[in-house]
Design a protein around this motif. Structure first.
Motif, PDB file in Angstrom:
ATOM      1  N   GLN A  11      23.243  50.760  34.590  1.00  0.00           N
ATOM      2  CA  GLN A  11      23.082  50.644  33.143  1.00  0.00           C
ATOM      3  C   GLN A  11      23.886  51.714  32.405  1.00  0.00           C
ATOM      4  O   GLN A  11      23.855  52.888  32.759  1.00  0.00           O
ATOM      5  N   GLY A  12      24.609  51.272  31.384  1.00  0.00           N
ATOM      6  CA  GLY A  12      25.396  52.170  30.561  1.00  0.00           C
ATOM      7  C   GLY A  12      26.836  52.352  31.026  1.00  0.00           C
ATOM      8  O   GLY A  12      27.641  52.958  30.317  1.00  0.00           O
ATOM      9  N   TRP A  13      27.182  51.829  32.213  1.00  0.00           N
ATOM     10  CA  TRP A  13      28.532  52.033  32.750  1.00  0.00           C
ATOM     11  C   TRP A  13      29.597  51.411  31.858  1.00  0.00           C
ATOM     12  O   TRP A  13      30.634  52.029  31.607  1.00  0.00           O
ATOM     13  N   PHE A  14      29.385  50.188  31.373  1.00  0.00           N
ATOM     14  CA  PHE A  14      30.388  49.538  30.528  1.00  0.00           C
ATOM     15  C   PHE A  14      30.703  50.415  29.311  1.00  0.00           C
ATOM     16  O   PHE A  14      31.864  50.643  28.972  1.00  0.00           O
ATOM     17  N   GLU A  15      29.664  50.896  28.654  1.00  0.00           N
ATOM     18  CA  GLU A  15      29.850  51.743  27.479  1.00  0.00           C
ATOM     19  C   GLU A  15      30.573  53.037  27.851  1.00  0.00           C
ATOM     20  O   GLU A  15      31.490  53.474  27.148  1.00  0.00           O
ATOM     21  N   LYS A  16      30.171  53.630  28.973  1.00  0.00           N
ATOM     22  CA  LYS A  16      30.761  54.895  29.411  1.00  0.00           C
ATOM     23  C   LYS A  16      32.268  54.782  29.638  1.00  0.00           C
ATOM     24  O   LYS A  16      33.018  55.692  29.314  1.00  0.00           O
ATOM     25  N   VAL A  17      32.724  53.647  30.198  1.00  0.00           N
ATOM     26  CA  VAL A  17      34.157  53.492  30.493  1.00  0.00           C
ATOM     27  C   VAL A  17      34.909  52.757  29.387  1.00  0.00           C
ATOM     28  O   VAL A  17      36.106  52.524  29.501  1.00  0.00           O
ATOM     29  N   GLY A  18      34.214  52.369  28.327  1.00  0.00           N
ATOM     30  CA  GLY A  18      34.865  51.739  27.182  1.00  0.00           C
ATOM     31  C   GLY A  18      35.155  50.258  27.337  1.00  0.00           C
ATOM     32  O   GLY A  18      36.027  49.724  26.669  1.00  0.00           O
ATOM     33  N   ILE A  19      34.395  49.573  28.196  1.00  0.00           N
ATOM     34  CA  ILE A  19      34.542  48.119  28.349  1.00  0.00           C
ATOM     35  C   ILE A  19      33.520  47.441  27.443  1.00  0.00           C
ATOM     36  O   ILE A  19      32.348  47.811  27.429  1.00  0.00           O
ATOM     37  N   LYS A  20      33.979  46.424  26.697  1.00  0.00           N
ATOM     38  CA  LYS A  20      33.068  45.740  25.768  1.00  0.00           C
ATOM     39  C   LYS A  20      33.369  44.245  25.748  1.00  0.00           C
ATOM     40  O   LYS A  20      34.317  43.781  26.382  1.00  0.00           O
ATOM     41  N   GLU A  21      32.529  43.503  25.037  1.00  0.00           N
ATOM     42  CA  GLU A  21      32.745  42.064  24.889  1.00  0.00           C
ATOM     43  C   GLU A  21      34.144  41.826  24.325  1.00  0.00           C
ATOM     44  O   GLU A  21      34.602  42.569  23.464  1.00  0.00           O
ATOM     45  N   GLY A  22      34.837  40.816  24.865  1.00  0.00           N
ATOM     46  CA  GLY A  22      36.206  40.523  24.469  1.00  0.00           C
ATOM     47  C   GLY A  22      37.243  41.095  25.416  1.00  0.00           C
ATOM     48  O   GLY A  22      38.383  40.663  25.464  1.00  0.00           O
ATOM     49  N   ASP A  23      36.853  42.144  26.167  1.00  0.00           N
ATOM     50  CA  ASP A  23      37.728  42.672  27.210  1.00  0.00           C
ATOM     51  C   ASP A  23      37.715  41.682  28.368  1.00  0.00           C
ATOM     52  O   ASP A  23      37.025  40.660  28.301  1.00  0.00           O
ATOM     53  N   TYR A  24      38.461  41.950  29.423  1.00  0.00           N
ATOM     54  CA  TYR A  24      38.509  40.926  30.469  1.00  0.00           C
ATOM     55  C   TYR A  24      38.612  41.481  31.878  1.00  0.00           C
ATOM     56  O   TYR A  24      39.022  42.615  32.106  1.00  0.00           O
ATOM     57  N   LEU A  25      38.215  40.625  32.805  1.00  0.00           N
ATOM     58  CA  LEU A  25      38.336  40.839  34.239  1.00  0.00           C
ATOM     59  C   LEU A  25      39.709  40.320  34.639  1.00  0.00           C
ATOM     60  O   LEU A  25      40.077  39.196  34.276  1.00  0.00           O
ATOM     61  N   ILE A  26      40.469  41.128  35.342  1.00  0.00           N
ATOM     62  CA  ILE A  26      41.777  40.670  35.831  1.00  0.00           C
ATOM     63  C   ILE A  26      41.513  39.796  37.041  1.00  0.00           C
ATOM     64  O   ILE A  26      41.130  40.282  38.114  1.00  0.00           O
ATOM     65  N   LEU A  27      41.622  38.489  36.865  1.00  0.00           N
ATOM     66  CA  LEU A  27      41.215  37.523  37.893  1.00  0.00           C
ATOM     67  C   LEU A  27      41.984  37.678  39.186  1.00  0.00           C
ATOM     68  O   LEU A  27      41.443  37.422  40.258  1.00  0.00           O
ATOM     69  N   ASP A  28      43.244  38.103  39.123  1.00  0.00           N
ATOM     70  CA  ASP A  28      44.014  38.300  40.365  1.00  0.00           C
ATOM     71  C   ASP A  28      43.349  39.312  41.284  1.00  0.00           C
ATOM     72  O   ASP A  28      43.532  39.275  42.491  1.00  0.00           O
ATOM     73  N   SER A  29      42.563  40.225  40.717  1.00  0.00           N
ATOM     74  CA  SER A  29      41.955  41.280  41.530  1.00  0.00           C
ATOM     75  C   SER A  29      40.769  40.767  42.353  1.00  0.00           C
ATOM     76  O   SER A  29      40.313  41.464  43.252  1.00  0.00           O
ATOM     77  N   ILE A  30      40.273  39.551  42.086  1.00  0.00           N
ATOM     78  CA  ILE A  30      39.148  39.057  42.884  1.00  0.00           C
ATOM     79  C   ILE A  30      39.571  38.020  43.916  1.00  0.00           C
ATOM     80  O   ILE A  30      38.772  37.584  44.712  1.00  0.00           O
ATOM     81  N   LYS A  31      40.804  37.615  43.913  1.00  0.00           N
ATOM     82  CA  LYS A  31      41.252  36.579  44.860  1.00  0.00           C
ATOM     83  C   LYS A  31      41.711  37.177  46.151  1.00  0.00           C
ATOM     84  O   LYS A  31      42.061  38.279  46.296  1.00  0.00           O
ATOM     85  N   SER A  63      35.694  31.658  32.760  1.00  0.00           N
ATOM     86  CA  SER A  63      36.645  31.305  33.811  1.00  0.00           C
ATOM     87  C   SER A  63      38.043  31.868  33.569  1.00  0.00           C
ATOM     88  O   SER A  63      38.847  31.944  34.496  1.00  0.00           O
ATOM     89  N   LYS A  64      38.329  32.308  32.350  1.00  0.00           N
ATOM     90  CA  LYS A  64      39.619  32.944  32.046  1.00  0.00           C
ATOM     91  C   LYS A  64      39.551  34.457  32.229  1.00  0.00           C
ATOM     92  O   LYS A  64      40.553  35.146  32.077  1.00  0.00           O
ATOM     93  N   GLY A  65      38.342  34.968  32.508  1.00  0.00           N
ATOM     94  CA  GLY A  65      38.165  36.399  32.722  1.00  0.00           C
ATOM     95  C   GLY A  65      37.666  37.158  31.513  1.00  0.00           C
ATOM     96  O   GLY A  65      37.455  38.366  31.584  1.00  0.00           O
ATOM     97  N   VAL A  66      37.433  36.487  30.394  1.00  0.00           N
ATOM     98  CA  VAL A  66      37.011  37.167  29.166  1.00  0.00           C
ATOM     99  C   VAL A  66      35.510  37.465  29.219  1.00  0.00           C
ATOM    100  O   VAL A  66      34.700  36.580  29.514  1.00  0.00           O
ATOM    101  N   ILE A  67      35.164  38.705  28.923  1.00  0.00           N
ATOM    102  CA  ILE A  67      33.757  39.114  28.891  1.00  0.00           C
ATOM    103  C   ILE A  67      33.128  38.550  27.621  1.00  0.00           C
ATOM    104  O   ILE A  67      33.512  38.915  26.505  1.00  0.00           O
ATOM    105  N   GLN A  68      32.168  37.642  27.805  1.00  0.00           N
ATOM    106  CA  GLN A  68      31.511  36.976  26.679  1.00  0.00           C
ATOM    107  C   GLN A  68      30.299  37.753  26.169  1.00  0.00           C
ATOM    108  O   GLN A  68      30.048  37.782  24.972  1.00  0.00           O
ATOM    109  N   ASN A  69      29.526  38.327  27.087  1.00  0.00           N
ATOM    110  CA  ASN A  69      28.297  39.044  26.708  1.00  0.00           C
ATOM    111  C   ASN A  69      28.110  40.231  27.630  1.00  0.00           C
ATOM    112  O   ASN A  69      28.460  40.166  28.801  1.00  0.00           O
ATOM    113  N   ILE A  70      27.518  41.300  27.090  1.00  0.00           N
ATOM    114  CA  ILE A  70      27.080  42.441  27.895  1.00  0.00           C
ATOM    115  C   ILE A  70      25.658  42.763  27.455  1.00  0.00           C
ATOM    116  O   ILE A  70      25.383  42.884  26.258  1.00  0.00           O
ATOM    117  N   TYR A  71      24.760  42.895  28.436  1.00  0.00           N
ATOM    118  CA  TYR A  71      23.360  43.222  28.153  1.00  0.00           C
ATOM    119  C   TYR A  71      22.893  44.345  29.070  1.00  0.00           C
ATOM    120  O   TYR A  71      23.324  44.449  30.220  1.00  0.00           O
TER     121      TYR A  71
END
Length: 149
Positions: free
Chosen positions: A129-149, A97-105
């Motif tokens: 599949q593979g997009w997160f790795e390709k753009v360098g997004i990993k667990e611990g990174d986050y979603l900017i919540l303002d962008s979804i409201k 709920s804070k926007g932190v990526i907890q898991n990627i599968y």
């Protein structure tokens, strides 16, 4: 040859946007932020009803790079996803709920196995599949919540 590749990519993008519009789901550009400070834009369909969350990407043959589906839930909970009737290989990020990526599968097409969050989360983001790795997004990174409201 390069011109043909560009034209084909453009046509596929138009088709994918048309397919997304046909779903009746709202489309937004959201932002993901890496711990290193880089910000990545991605165009997503918003699945925020029971019906849209249940359908997800089922039956979709293609999901273009740079696009995905953001599943939005009313409250934090343990989430489980499967790939029944989903032919395209996907990666999923479970986001709290804070926007932190907890898991990627990485998920297997047509699999009825469950991919589960390891804690309470409010969002799930599915991408090719593979997009997160390709753009360098990993667990611990986050979603900017303002962008979804």
């Amino acid at each position: 040859m390069k011109k043909i590749s560009i034209v084909i990519s453009f046509i596929l993008l138009i088709i994918s946007v048309s397919c997304a519009k046909g779903t009746g789901l709202e489309t937004k550009v959201i932002q993901l932020s890496a711990v290193n400070g880089s910000v990545i834009d991605i165009t997503v369909e918003i699945a925020d009803t029971d019906e849209s969350r249940a359908k997800g990407f089922m039956g979709r043959q293609e999901i273009p790079e740079g696009t995905g589906m953001l599943f939005v839930f009313e409250k934090s909970q343990m989430l489980r996803f499967w790939m029944k009737d989903t032919p395209h290989p996907l990666s999923i990020a479970f986001i709290d709920s804070k926007g932190v990526i907890q898991n990627i599968y990485d998920m297997t097409p047509f699999s009825q196995s469950n991919w589960s969050s390891t804690g309470f989360v409010q969002y799930a983001l599915e991408v090719p599949q593979g997009w997160f790795e390709k753009v360098g997004i990993k667990e611990g990174d986050y979603l900017i919540l303002d962008s979804i409201k």
